[in-house]
Design a protein around this motif. Structure first.
Motif, mmCIF file in Angstrom:
data_model
loop_
_atom_site.group_PDB
_atom_site.id
_atom_site.type_symbol
_atom_site.label_atom_id
_atom_site.label_comp_id
_atom_site.label_asym_id
_atom_site.label_seq_id
_atom_site.Cartn_x
_atom_site.Cartn_y
_atom_site.Cartn_z
ATOM 1 N N GLN A 133 -2.083 1.575 -12.924
ATOM 2 C CA GLN A 133 -3.137 0.753 -12.340
ATOM 3 C C GLN A 133 -4.393 1.603 -12.155
ATOM 4 O OE1 GLN A 133 -0.830 -0.198 -8.891
ATOM 5 N NE2 GLN A 133 -0.308 -2.248 -9.616
ATOM 6 N N GLY A 134 -5.562 0.965 -12.332
ATOM 7 C CA GLY A 134 -6.804 1.704 -12.175
ATOM 8 C C GLY A 134 -7.277 2.403 -13.424
ATOM 9 N N PHE A 135 -6.720 2.023 -14.578
ATOM 10 C CA PHE A 135 -7.180 2.541 -15.861
ATOM 11 C C PHE A 135 -7.872 1.406 -16.624
ATOM 12 C CE2 PHE A 135 -3.744 5.396 -14.706
ATOM 13 C CZ PHE A 135 -4.281 6.641 -15.001
ATOM 14 N N TYR A 136 -9.071 1.665 -17.126
ATOM 15 C CA TYR A 136 -9.949 0.613 -17.641
ATOM 16 C C TYR A 136 -10.286 0.859 -19.112
ATOM 17 C CZ TYR A 136 -13.885 -2.708 -17.569
ATOM 18 O OH TYR A 136 -14.738 -3.760 -17.804
ATOM 19 N N TYR A 153 -13.686 -4.352 1.205
ATOM 20 C CA TYR A 153 -14.222 -4.175 -0.151
ATOM 21 C C TYR A 153 -13.069 -4.196 -1.156
ATOM 22 C CZ TYR A 153 -18.800 -2.869 1.688
ATOM 23 O OH TYR A 153 -20.021 -2.885 2.301
ATOM 24 N N ASN A 154 -13.275 -4.929 -2.248
ATOM 25 C CA ASN A 154 -12.229 -5.094 -3.251
ATOM 26 C C ASN A 154 -12.791 -4.902 -4.649
ATOM 27 O OD1 ASN A 154 -9.598 -6.653 -1.897
ATOM 28 N ND2 ASN A 154 -11.520 -7.017 -0.825
ATOM 29 N N ILE A 155 -11.929 -4.446 -5.549
ATOM 30 C CA ILE A 155 -12.221 -4.368 -6.979
ATOM 31 C C ILE A 155 -11.307 -5.340 -7.700
ATOM 32 C CG2 ILE A 155 -12.174 -2.925 -9.047
ATOM 33 C CD1 ILE A 155 -14.390 -2.113 -7.260
ATOM 34 N N LEU A 156 -11.886 -6.255 -8.478
ATOM 35 C CA LEU A 156 -11.113 -7.163 -9.323
ATOM 36 C C LEU A 156 -11.069 -6.582 -10.730
ATOM 37 C CD1 LEU A 156 -9.767 -10.015 -9.782
ATOM 38 C CD2 LEU A 156 -12.039 -10.763 -10.529
ATOM 39 N N HIS A 157 -9.869 -6.328 -11.243
ATOM 40 C CA HIS A 157 -9.698 -5.743 -12.566
ATOM 41 C C HIS A 157 -8.884 -6.692 -13.432
ATOM 42 C CE1 HIS A 157 -7.935 -2.260 -15.200
ATOM 43 N NE2 HIS A 157 -8.756 -3.050 -15.868
ATOM 44 N N THR A 166 -3.175 -9.215 -17.186
ATOM 45 C CA THR A 166 -2.741 -9.009 -15.807
ATOM 46 C C THR A 166 -3.978 -8.825 -14.942
ATOM 47 O OG1 THR A 166 -0.767 -7.862 -16.620
ATOM 48 C CG2 THR A 166 -1.255 -7.686 -14.275
ATOM 49 N N VAL A 167 -4.024 -9.497 -13.807
ATOM 50 C CA VAL A 167 -5.175 -9.412 -12.911
ATOM 51 C C VAL A 167 -4.765 -8.633 -11.663
ATOM 52 C CG1 VAL A 167 -6.906 -10.677 -11.609
ATOM 53 C CG2 VAL A 167 -6.041 -11.619 -13.762
ATOM 54 N N TYR A 168 -5.481 -7.542 -11.430
ATOM 55 C CA TYR A 168 -5.221 -6.682 -10.283
ATOM 56 C C TYR A 168 -6.383 -6.753 -9.296
ATOM 57 C CZ TYR A 168 -1.622 -4.424 -13.183
ATOM 58 O OH TYR A 168 -0.528 -4.167 -13.965
ATOM 59 N N ILE A 169 -6.074 -6.546 -8.025
ATOM 60 C CA ILE A 169 -7.093 -6.419 -6.982
ATOM 61 C C ILE A 169 -6.804 -5.144 -6.203
ATOM 62 C CG2 ILE A 169 -8.061 -7.368 -4.853
ATOM 63 C CD1 ILE A 169 -7.552 -10.115 -5.894
ATOM 64 N N TYR A 170 -7.826 -4.296 -6.120
ATOM 65 C CA TYR A 170 -7.700 -3.080 -5.321
ATOM 66 C C TYR A 170 -8.382 -3.293 -3.976
ATOM 67 C CZ TYR A 170 -8.248 1.689 -3.616
ATOM 68 O OH TYR A 170 -8.222 2.809 -2.843
ATOM 69 N N SER A 176 -4.593 0.163 -1.913
ATOM 70 C CA SER A 176 -3.471 -0.234 -2.764
ATOM 71 C C SER A 176 -3.889 -1.357 -3.703
ATOM 72 C CB SER A 176 -2.279 -0.689 -1.911
ATOM 73 O OG SER A 176 -2.616 -1.856 -1.169
ATOM 74 N N TRP A 177 -3.091 -1.534 -4.753
ATOM 75 C CA TRP A 177 -3.315 -2.588 -5.742
ATOM 76 C C TRP A 177 -2.338 -3.734 -5.519
ATOM 77 C CZ3 TRP A 177 -7.186 -2.594 -9.376
ATOM 78 C CH2 TRP A 177 -7.821 -1.379 -9.638
ATOM 79 N N SER A 178 -2.789 -4.942 -5.851
ATOM 80 C CA SER A 178 -1.927 -6.121 -5.849
ATOM 81 C C SER A 178 -2.288 -6.974 -7.057
ATOM 82 C CB SER A 178 -2.085 -6.923 -4.547
ATOM 83 O OG SER A 178 -3.435 -7.377 -4.406
#
Length: 286
Positions: A133-136, A153-157, A166-170, A176-178
């Motif tokens: 997770q966290g690789f773009y 604050y969130n990052i939508l990936h 797959t949709v992740y939210i940091y 943490s990621w979800s």
């Protein structure tokens, strides 16, 4: 000064100062340092800076990253200020993906890692972990930066790999990621669809999704609700042509889209549309 409440000093006086002076205020004492790093102060400072005539422009060059001052009330040349990077990365190997309240989300080309970086405080956070997770991937993924209803604050990936999405939210609060669900039975996971950068407006992140060469029947707008953490699909403005592209922009908290019609090597028409009640209203022709 000793008679002034602490919050008045920080939010009504210090928050109005230019970023360089705010950075100097961090050296006053630990209490000031902690409060300047707090998100409440960051938002207040960004609010005053957006309303100021003195705006800042981050310029990324081949070897350096500089902050340029732009003042529309007193135009003139001001020597740019270099920005130090607290992590090892050449400017030409950095992709700037999103910004919010003075923070930047950056992808490091050599490692594909995502980083959240505040050039003012020099603080940064690497988002990648051992769970991949966290690789773009710049040519495949999409990303947005937002604040949810809990003031986090969130990052939508939006991550596309091998024909799957797959949709992740940091969460910066939870560190943490979800995962969240995307729309069912939609083909946007395929590599023939290109995703625009996200535009934050009115509680939603908006993306223009384009298929192949950009025919008007292959365009759509995807909305992500930052509070409910859910996706929805909006129609594209009512335009019919073989060559169409759209760029989203937030104007006074209203979503607008510049729609370009026609081929690049011929005369192109540019029309500004405004989203109102989930429908597009045609505006100025440029």
């Amino acid at each position: 000064m000793s008679c002034l409440p602490f919050l008045v000093v920080m939010l009504d006086i210090i928050a109005r100062l230019p970023p360089k002076n705010v950075a100097q205020c961090k050296l006053v004492c630990k209490e000031w340092l902690d409060f300047i790093l707090d998100r409440k102060f960051v938002r207040a400072h960004c609010h005053y800076m957006r309303a100021s005539a003195d705006q800042k422009l981050l310029m990324v060059g081949w070897k350096t990253i500089e902050v340029h001052s732009l003042n529309y009330k007193s135009p003139g040349f001001i020597v740019p200020r270099g920005v130090a990077r607290p992590f090892y990365a050449h400017p030409s190997r950095m992709f700037f993906l999103a910004s919010l309240d003075g923070m930047l989300c950056v992808c490091l080309q050599n490692t594909c890692e995502l980083i959240v970086w505040n050039p003012l405080t020099t603080k940064f956070k690497k988002l990648a972990n051992s769970n991949s997770q966290g690789f773009y991937k710049v040519d495949r993924d999409a990303l947005g930066f937002f604040v949810d209803s809990s003031d986090d604050y969130n990052i939508l990936h939006i991550k596309r790999r091998r024909g799957t999405m797959t949709v992740y939210i940091y969460s910066m609060e939870l560190n943490s990621w979800s995962t969240v669900r995307f729309l069912k039975h939609r083909p946007y996971h395929h590599y023939t669809y290109l995703w625009s950068p996200a535009t934050l407006c009115g509680g939603g992140l908006y993306f223009v999704v384009t298929q192949c060469r950009g025919r008007s029947d292959g365009l759509s707008v995807i909305r992500f609700d930052v509070n409910s953490k859910s996706f929805s699909e909006l129609c594209f403005p009512n335009v019919y042509d073989d060559e169409v592209s759209g760029s989203l922009v937030n104007i006074n908290e209203e979503l607008h889209m510049y729609v370009c019609i026609g081929k690049y090597d011929y005369r192109r028409e540019i029309v500004l549309w405004r989203l109102k009640n989930k429908s597009w209203m045609k505006g100025h022709v440029l």
